[in-house]
Design a protein around this motif. Sequence first.
Motif, PDB file in Angstrom:
ATOM      1  N   THR A  20      26.710  59.861  40.539  1.00  0.00           N
ATOM      2  CA  THR A  20      27.144  60.156  42.016  1.00  0.00           C
ATOM      3  C   THR A  20      26.749  61.290  42.251  1.00  0.00           C
ATOM      4  OG1 THR A  20      28.933  58.493  41.668  1.00  0.00           O
ATOM      5  CG2 THR A  20      29.322  60.422  43.391  1.00  0.00           C
ATOM      6  N   SER A  21      26.879  62.313  41.621  1.00  0.00           N
ATOM      7  CA  SER A  21      26.287  63.893  42.201  1.00  0.00           C
ATOM      8  C   SER A  21      25.015  63.889  42.257  1.00  0.00           C
ATOM      9  CB  SER A  21      26.808  64.909  41.043  1.00  0.00           C
ATOM     10  OG  SER A  21      27.008  64.416  39.994  1.00  0.00           O
ATOM     11  N   VAL A  22      24.097  63.441  40.969  1.00  0.00           N
ATOM     12  CA  VAL A  22      22.505  63.480  41.229  1.00  0.00           C
ATOM     13  C   VAL A  22      22.326  62.650  42.541  1.00  0.00           C
ATOM     14  CG1 VAL A  22      20.686  62.738  40.164  1.00  0.00           C
ATOM     15  CG2 VAL A  22      22.605  63.861  38.727  1.00  0.00           C
ATOM     16  N   LEU A  37      28.104  52.461  45.187  1.00  0.00           N
ATOM     17  CA  LEU A  37      28.739  51.017  45.215  1.00  0.00           C
ATOM     18  C   LEU A  37      30.057  50.917  44.964  1.00  0.00           C
ATOM     19  CD1 LEU A  37      25.691  48.986  43.380  1.00  0.00           C
ATOM     20  CD2 LEU A  37      26.163  49.319  45.977  1.00  0.00           C
ATOM     21  N   ASP A  38      30.699  51.923  44.194  1.00  0.00           N
ATOM     22  CA  ASP A  38      31.953  52.028  43.677  1.00  0.00           C
ATOM     23  C   ASP A  38      32.823  52.337  44.929  1.00  0.00           C
ATOM     24  OD1 ASP A  38      31.755  51.181  41.180  1.00  0.00           O
ATOM     25  OD2 ASP A  38      32.263  53.172  40.432  1.00  0.00           O
ATOM     26  N   ARG A  39      32.436  53.283  45.562  1.00  0.00           N
ATOM     27  CA  ARG A  39      32.868  53.819  47.107  1.00  0.00           C
ATOM     28  C   ARG A  39      32.980  52.623  48.114  1.00  0.00           C
ATOM     29  NH1 ARG A  39      33.169  57.083  43.624  1.00  0.00           N
ATOM     30  NH2 ARG A  39      34.798  55.552  42.926  1.00  0.00           N
ATOM     31  N   GLU A  40      31.736  51.907  48.159  1.00  0.00           N
ATOM     32  CA  GLU A  40      31.719  50.813  49.002  1.00  0.00           C
ATOM     33  C   GLU A  40      32.758  49.764  48.739  1.00  0.00           C
ATOM     34  OE1 GLU A  40      29.492  49.654  51.622  1.00  0.00           O
ATOM     35  OE2 GLU A  40      28.756  51.745  51.586  1.00  0.00           O
ATOM     36  N   ILE A  41      33.066  49.190  47.279  1.00  0.00           N
ATOM     37  CA  ILE A  41      33.835  48.362  46.969  1.00  0.00           C
ATOM     38  C   ILE A  41      35.295  48.817  47.565  1.00  0.00           C
ATOM     39  CG2 ILE A  41      34.865  47.147  44.974  1.00  0.00           C
ATOM     40  CD1 ILE A  41      32.160  47.584  43.676  1.00  0.00           C
ATOM     41  N   ALA A  79      17.035  53.945  50.294  1.00  0.00           N
ATOM     42  CA  ALA A  79      18.194  54.735  50.130  1.00  0.00           C
ATOM     43  C   ALA A  79      18.380  55.024  48.764  1.00  0.00           C
ATOM     44  CB  ALA A  79      19.711  53.718  50.704  1.00  0.00           C
ATOM     45  N   VAL A  80      19.403  55.994  48.548  1.00  0.00           N
ATOM     46  CA  VAL A  80      19.703  56.456  46.956  1.00  0.00           C
ATOM     47  C   VAL A  80      20.766  55.315  46.813  1.00  0.00           C
ATOM     48  CG1 VAL A  80      20.266  57.962  45.266  1.00  0.00           C
ATOM     49  CG2 VAL A  80      18.518  58.430  47.082  1.00  0.00           C
ATOM     50  N   ILE A  81      20.885  54.343  45.894  1.00  0.00           N
ATOM     51  CA  ILE A  81      22.063  53.586  45.438  1.00  0.00           C
ATOM     52  C   ILE A  81      22.591  54.192  44.291  1.00  0.00           C
ATOM     53  CG2 ILE A  81      22.846  51.163  44.877  1.00  0.00           C
ATOM     54  CD1 ILE A  81      20.357  50.212  46.960  1.00  0.00           C
ATOM     55  N   CYS A  82      23.786  54.497  44.129  1.00  0.00           N
ATOM     56  CA  CYS A  82      24.608  55.038  43.111  1.00  0.00           C
ATOM     57  C   CYS A  82      25.533  53.666  42.496  1.00  0.00           C
ATOM     58  CB  CYS A  82      25.395  56.101  43.364  1.00  0.00           C
ATOM     59  SG  CYS A  82      24.457  57.289  44.011  1.00  0.00           S
ATOM     60  N   SER A  83      25.049  53.211  41.221  1.00  0.00           N
ATOM     61  CA  SER A  83      25.859  52.025  40.760  1.00  0.00           C
ATOM     62  C   SER A  83      26.759  52.374  39.763  1.00  0.00           C
ATOM     63  CB  SER A  83      24.676  51.029  39.904  1.00  0.00           C
ATOM     64  OG  SER A  83      24.272  51.741  39.063  1.00  0.00           O
ATOM     65  N   GLY A  84      27.783  51.400  39.321  1.00  0.00           N
ATOM     66  CA  GLY A  84      28.699  51.702  38.466  1.00  0.00           C
ATOM     67  C   GLY A  84      28.027  51.523  37.072  1.00  0.00           C
ATOM     68  N   GLY A  85      28.611  52.030  36.079  1.00  0.00           N
ATOM     69  CA  GLY A  85      28.184  52.198  34.585  1.00  0.00           C
ATOM     70  C   GLY A  85      28.080  50.538  34.164  1.00  0.00           C
ATOM     71  N   GLY A  86      28.683  49.811  34.619  1.00  0.00           N
ATOM     72  CA  GLY A  86      28.684  48.167  33.898  1.00  0.00           C
ATOM     73  C   GLY A  86      27.930  47.107  34.782  1.00  0.00           C
ATOM     74  N   ILE A  87      27.243  47.882  35.572  1.00  0.00           N
ATOM     75  CA  ILE A  87      26.533  46.563  36.607  1.00  0.00           C
ATOM     76  C   ILE A  87      25.425  46.159  35.963  1.00  0.00           C
ATOM     77  CG2 ILE A  87      24.773  48.277  37.590  1.00  0.00           C
ATOM     78  CD1 ILE A  87      25.784  46.969  40.457  1.00  0.00           C
ATOM     79  N   VAL A  88      24.805  46.968  35.137  1.00  0.00           N
ATOM     80  CA  VAL A  88      23.668  46.094  34.566  1.00  0.00           C
ATOM     81  C   VAL A  88      23.969  44.931  33.287  1.00  0.00           C
ATOM     82  CG1 VAL A  88      22.133  48.153  34.502  1.00  0.00           C
ATOM     83  CG2 VAL A  88      23.527  47.722  32.667  1.00  0.00           C
ATOM     84  N   MET A  89      25.297  44.767  33.068  1.00  0.00           N
ATOM     85  CA  MET A  89      25.424  43.856  32.200  1.00  0.00           C
ATOM     86  C   MET A  89      25.430  42.505  32.681  1.00  0.00           C
ATOM     87  SD  MET A  89      26.012  45.884  29.740  1.00  0.00           S
ATOM     88  CE  MET A  89      26.565  44.967  28.399  1.00  0.00           C
ATOM     89  N   ASP A  90      25.392  42.268  34.054  1.00  0.00           N
ATOM     90  CA  ASP A  90      25.124  41.077  34.529  1.00  0.00           C
ATOM     91  C   ASP A  90      23.581  40.867  34.852  1.00  0.00           C
ATOM     92  OD1 ASP A  90      24.656  38.747  36.328  1.00  0.00           O
ATOM     93  OD2 ASP A  90      26.866  38.746  37.142  1.00  0.00           O
TER      94      ASP A  90
END
Length: 176
Positions: A20-22, A37-41, A79-90
Motif C-alpha cells: 500500500t505505501s509503496v 483492492l482491499d480498500r475497494e472491497i 494504474a498501480v494496483i495494490c493487492s491483498g497478500g492472499g490473492i495469488v493463491m487462486d
Amino acid sequence: MSGKVRKPVTLVGFMGSGKTSVGRELARLLGLEQIDLDREIEAREGTTINEIFRTRGEPYFRQRESAALEDATARGNPAVICSGGGIVMDPRNAALIKERSVSVWLKAKPETVYARIREEGTRPVLNDGMSLEKITALMERRLPYYEAASRFAVDTDGKSVDQIAREIAEVLTGIA
Ligand code: S3P
C-alpha cells in the motif's frame, strides 16, 4: 517518468511487505491512479476486512477480492494496483494478474513483516495468535505463488518506501 507505463502495474506480496505505501509513492512517481483492492472491497461492502471475515467468512471475501481484481484490470487502464497478500493463491487471480498487468513482487523477510504488522490487528488470517513462527510458515507456503504471479521481484528489507518505489519505477519504464 509520467506517461511511460501503459499497462496496469500490480504489486503482490505478503501482508506487511509495503504494497500500500509503496503503491502510493509509485503511483505518484508514475502519475497514475492507485487502486487498493482491499480498500475497494471495504468501500463496496461498507465495512472493514476484519468484519467481512467475521460475518461473511473467508470464501466470501475471496470472491469479492477476485471481483475487485477483475474490475480493476478489465479495461487495461494504467494504474498501480495494490493487492491483498492472499490473492495469488487462486490460480485464476494469478493468471489474470500476469496477463493483464506487469506484476511486481515485494519481498520481505518474516522478521520485517512481523515488526510492521504485529500491533495492527487488521489481518484476520493472523489475528488468532500472531507470531513470527506463524508468519514464517504462511510465507513459506505462499512464496512459490508470489514468484509465479510476478514478472520481477524487489527486496524491501531495510529500504525506505521512496527507495523501493524508485527502484520499481526504473525497471518499469524499461519494460512496461
Ligand atoms: C490477506 C491479506 C490482506 C487482506 C486480507 C487477507 C492475506 O491484505 O487482503 O486480510 O490472506 O494475506 P494485505 O496484504 O494488504 O495486508
